[in-house]
Write a protein that holds these residues in place. Structure first.
Motif, PDB file in Angstrom:
ATOM      1  N   ILE A 114       0.854  -1.192   0.000  1.00  0.00           N
ATOM      2  CA  ILE A 114       0.000   0.000   0.000  1.00  0.00           C
ATOM      3  C   ILE A 114       0.885   1.236   0.000  1.00  0.00           C
ATOM      4  CG2 ILE A 114      -1.734   1.337   1.253  1.00  0.00           C
ATOM      5  CD1 ILE A 114      -2.785  -1.257   2.433  1.00  0.00           C
ATOM      6  N   LEU A 115       0.711   2.086  -0.998  1.00  0.00           N
ATOM      7  CA  LEU A 115       1.456   3.344  -1.104  1.00  0.00           C
ATOM      8  C   LEU A 115       0.483   4.489  -0.842  1.00  0.00           C
ATOM      9  CD1 LEU A 115       4.010   4.957  -1.880  1.00  0.00           C
ATOM     10  CD2 LEU A 115       3.250   4.826  -4.260  1.00  0.00           C
ATOM     11  N   SER A 116       0.692   5.226   0.238  1.00  0.00           N
ATOM     12  CA  SER A 116      -0.211   6.317   0.605  1.00  0.00           C
ATOM     13  C   SER A 116       0.585   7.596   0.805  1.00  0.00           C
ATOM     14  CB  SER A 116      -0.974   5.955   1.889  1.00  0.00           C
ATOM     15  OG  SER A 116      -1.917   6.950   2.222  1.00  0.00           O
ATOM     16  N   THR A 117       0.412   8.571  -0.092  1.00  0.00           N
ATOM     17  CA  THR A 117       1.108   9.857  -0.020  1.00  0.00           C
ATOM     18  C   THR A 117       0.084  10.978  -0.188  1.00  0.00           C
ATOM     19  OG1 THR A 117       1.544  10.218  -2.382  1.00  0.00           O
ATOM     20  CG2 THR A 117       3.014   8.698  -1.215  1.00  0.00           C
TER      21      THR A 117
ATOM     22  N   ARG B  55       9.906   3.116  -1.195  1.00  0.00           N
ATOM     23  CA  ARG B  55      10.814   2.229  -0.449  1.00  0.00           C
ATOM     24  C   ARG B  55      10.226   1.893   0.925  1.00  0.00           C
ATOM     25  NH1 ARG B  55      14.728   2.861   3.407  1.00  0.00           N
ATOM     26  NH2 ARG B  55      16.456   1.354   3.370  1.00  0.00           N
ATOM     27  N   ASN B  56       9.735   2.902   1.638  1.00  0.00           N
ATOM     28  CA  ASN B  56       9.164   2.675   2.963  1.00  0.00           C
ATOM     29  C   ASN B  56       7.909   1.807   2.889  1.00  0.00           C
ATOM     30  OD1 ASN B  56      11.175   4.220   4.105  1.00  0.00           O
ATOM     31  ND2 ASN B  56       9.948   6.093   4.170  1.00  0.00           N
TER      32      ASN B  56
ATOM     33  N   LEU C 189       7.705  -1.830   4.711  1.00  0.00           N
ATOM     34  CA  LEU C 189       6.653  -2.098   5.695  1.00  0.00           C
ATOM     35  C   LEU C 189       5.864  -3.345   5.308  1.00  0.00           C
ATOM     36  CD1 LEU C 189       5.174  -1.017   8.231  1.00  0.00           C
ATOM     37  CD2 LEU C 189       3.578   0.107   6.674  1.00  0.00           C
ATOM     38  N   ALA C 190       5.531  -3.451   4.017  1.00  0.00           N
ATOM     39  CA  ALA C 190       4.797  -4.633   3.555  1.00  0.00           C
ATOM     40  C   ALA C 190       5.626  -5.899   3.736  1.00  0.00           C
ATOM     41  CB  ALA C 190       4.409  -4.460   2.093  1.00  0.00           C
ATOM     42  N   GLN C 191       6.906  -5.795   3.448  1.00  0.00           N
ATOM     43  CA  GLN C 191       7.805  -6.937   3.614  1.00  0.00           C
ATOM     44  C   GLN C 191       7.902  -7.334   5.085  1.00  0.00           C
ATOM     45  OE1 GLN C 191      12.092  -6.392   2.797  1.00  0.00           O
ATOM     46  NE2 GLN C 191      11.919  -8.080   1.346  1.00  0.00           N
ATOM     47  N   LYS C 192       8.000  -6.343   5.955  1.00  0.00           N
ATOM     48  CA  LYS C 192       8.095  -6.593   7.397  1.00  0.00           C
ATOM     49  C   LYS C 192       6.879  -7.353   7.915  1.00  0.00           C
ATOM     50  CE  LYS C 192       8.338  -4.126  11.824  1.00  0.00           C
ATOM     51  NZ  LYS C 192       8.399  -2.780  12.467  1.00  0.00           N
TER      52      LYS C 192
END
Length: 457
Positions: free
Chosen positions: A46-49, A122-123, A127-130
């Motif tokens: 999820i990319l939220s900007t 990248r973040n 986060l998704a990988q974590k």
């Protein structure tokens, strides 16, 4: 499996829609876990900007994945699908991958070539990988996208001539006043965007600087970098009057408005109708939209910044053409890698089938020829193994060549059928991932057909 990208961005969805679909930092881990449990979704990020909320997913049902993701968004934000469906953009497979590359490199940003999005992608991936929301495909794809974006910024001039959102806000202020000499500015928020804004303001000779933030210590630290004054969020109205502020630029992560119409009405009376320019670069918005109806208040939001710095953008657009070529190259590299994913299991299944045929043949021969000496058995075993290895060499090389072509997936399917490998592949799929690493060599391992690395060979 298919890759999709579904979301809302500034190109299609206005800020009053986008702000309703913003994931807070605190909610993202839970949202990722819920999204990962959604039917047909195998991997997700999820990319939220401030300019986009996008869901990237690996799915097993391309036809219905859009429905499942729309339903997730509707349930999470408690908004009917019909209220936002027309604003959604949906990319599938090749276009989804290209879109991710373009976003990460800054080509799809409101301010083309900006670098902040690279860190945000990248973040989002980390986060998704974590939280175990990514797997083989996205671990490769997002790392490649991030590496490609870094390369694009180092090998082209796409990032030169600063035109970030914060820079655009300062440029808007310059258009209003001509210059910042003797102009007093209040910055609401003490995050990265606010820091960048202050750097641009300081470079343009701004007068007095006031930093307001929920955490007073952060406001103090940021104001200290630029010899400014700091205050708490509760002192906003007071400082707007006392410090004789000309421009307010707000960029916080607040859930609601930090300045409302009701708060500003007494402030403007005390300022005796002195003009106040307010620039809101936050999503969700920090400044009550009703403020634009007040006399002597001039309110701009993030959508008003588009096109502010066209002169610098022209050069970036020319550099963007170079980045487009880089993206096409990276796209082909990913496809080659993806096609090779299927090669290993197919080659392994073919070798395993040959090994079993070899072992069964040797076993039958020993039953029919019980008087063979150990030396004779060894020679026969070695020669028969050599024959099979040589027979498999050209087919294996051909499999790798075919899989690297544009019809690689179809070619591998044909090879599976030709050599009847379906049962063997299913059997391999049921084995633990580390089975081959954990297994001890058997006595008959020297009978096995020599493996061929599908990628390195």
């Amino acid at each position: 499996m298919h890759i999709v990208a579904v979301g809302l961005n500034y190109r299609k969805a206005p800020v009053d829609i986008r702000e309703k679909f913003t994931f807070s930092d605190e909610s993202l881990p839970v949202a990722l876990q819920q999204l990962k449990r959604t039917k047909s979704i195998l991997e997700c990020v999820i990319l939220s900007t401030c300019n986009r909320t996008e869901i990237y997913a690996v799915v097993d049902q391309q036809q219905v994945c859009g429905h499942y993701i729309r339903s997730f968004l509707a349930n999470w934000f408690q908004i009917e699908i019909g209220e936002f469906a027309d604003y959604l953009t949906i990319y599938e497979d090749n276009e989804a991958i290209r879109h991710l590359f373009s976003v990460t490199a800054g080509l799809d940003s409101m301010v083309i070539g900006e670098t902040q999005i690279l860190g945000q992608v990248r973040n989002a991936f980390l986060l998704a990988q974590k939280h175990n929301a990514t797997g083989t495909l996205f671990n490769m794809l997002f790392k490649q996208a991030i590496t490609m974006a870094k390369k694009a910024h180092s090998e082209t001039s796409i990032g030169e001539n600063p035109v970030s959102v914060s820079y655009a806000a300062v440029e808007l202020g310059k258009k209003i006043y001509g210059n910042f000499k003797n102009k007093n500015v209040m910055i609401i928020g003490a995050g990265k965007m606010s820091e960048l804004t202050l750097k641009h303001l300081h470079a343009n000779g701004v007068g007095k600087i006031v930093v307001a933030n929920r955490t007073l210590q952060k406001a103090k630290e940021l104001a200290g970098q630029f010899a400014g004054t700091f205050c708490s969020m509760g002192q906003l109205e007071e400082m707007l009057v006392e410090q004789d502020i000309d421009i307010v630029i707000s960029s916080t992560g607040a859930d609601g408005y930090v300045l409302t119409l009701e708060q500003m009405e007494p402030v403007m009376k005390k300022r005796k109708s002195k003009p106040l320019f307010m620039i809101d670069i936050a999503v969700p918005r920090d400044l009550d939209p009703r403020l634009m109806d007040m006399p002597n208040v001039y309110l701009y939001d993030i959508d008003d910044l588009e096109g502010i710095v066209e002169s610098n953008l022209e050069q970036r657009k020319r550099e963007a053409m170079k980045v487009d070529k880089l993206i096409e190259h990276e796209l082909e590299m990913f496809h080659q890698w993806y096609r090779l994913l299927g090669v290993g299991p197919v080659i392994g299944a073919l070798q395993e089938k040959a090994n079993r045929i070899h072992q069964e043949t040797m076993s039958n021969m020993l039953q029919k020829l019980p008087d063979l000496t150990e030396r004779e058995i060894k020679v026969i075993r070695k020669l028969s193994k050599s024959m099979l290895t040589q027979m498999l060499h050209d087919p294996i090389m051909r499999i790798k060549e075919l899989s690297a072509g544009r019809r690689g997936v179809e070619e591998l399917d044909l090879i599976r059928e030709l050599f009847a490998l379906e049962d063997m592949l299913k059997e391999q799929a049921r084995l633990p991932k580390d089975f081959l690493l954990e297994s001890k060599p058997s006595e008959s391992d020297d009978d096995r057909i020599s493996p061929v690395n599908p990628v390195l060979a």
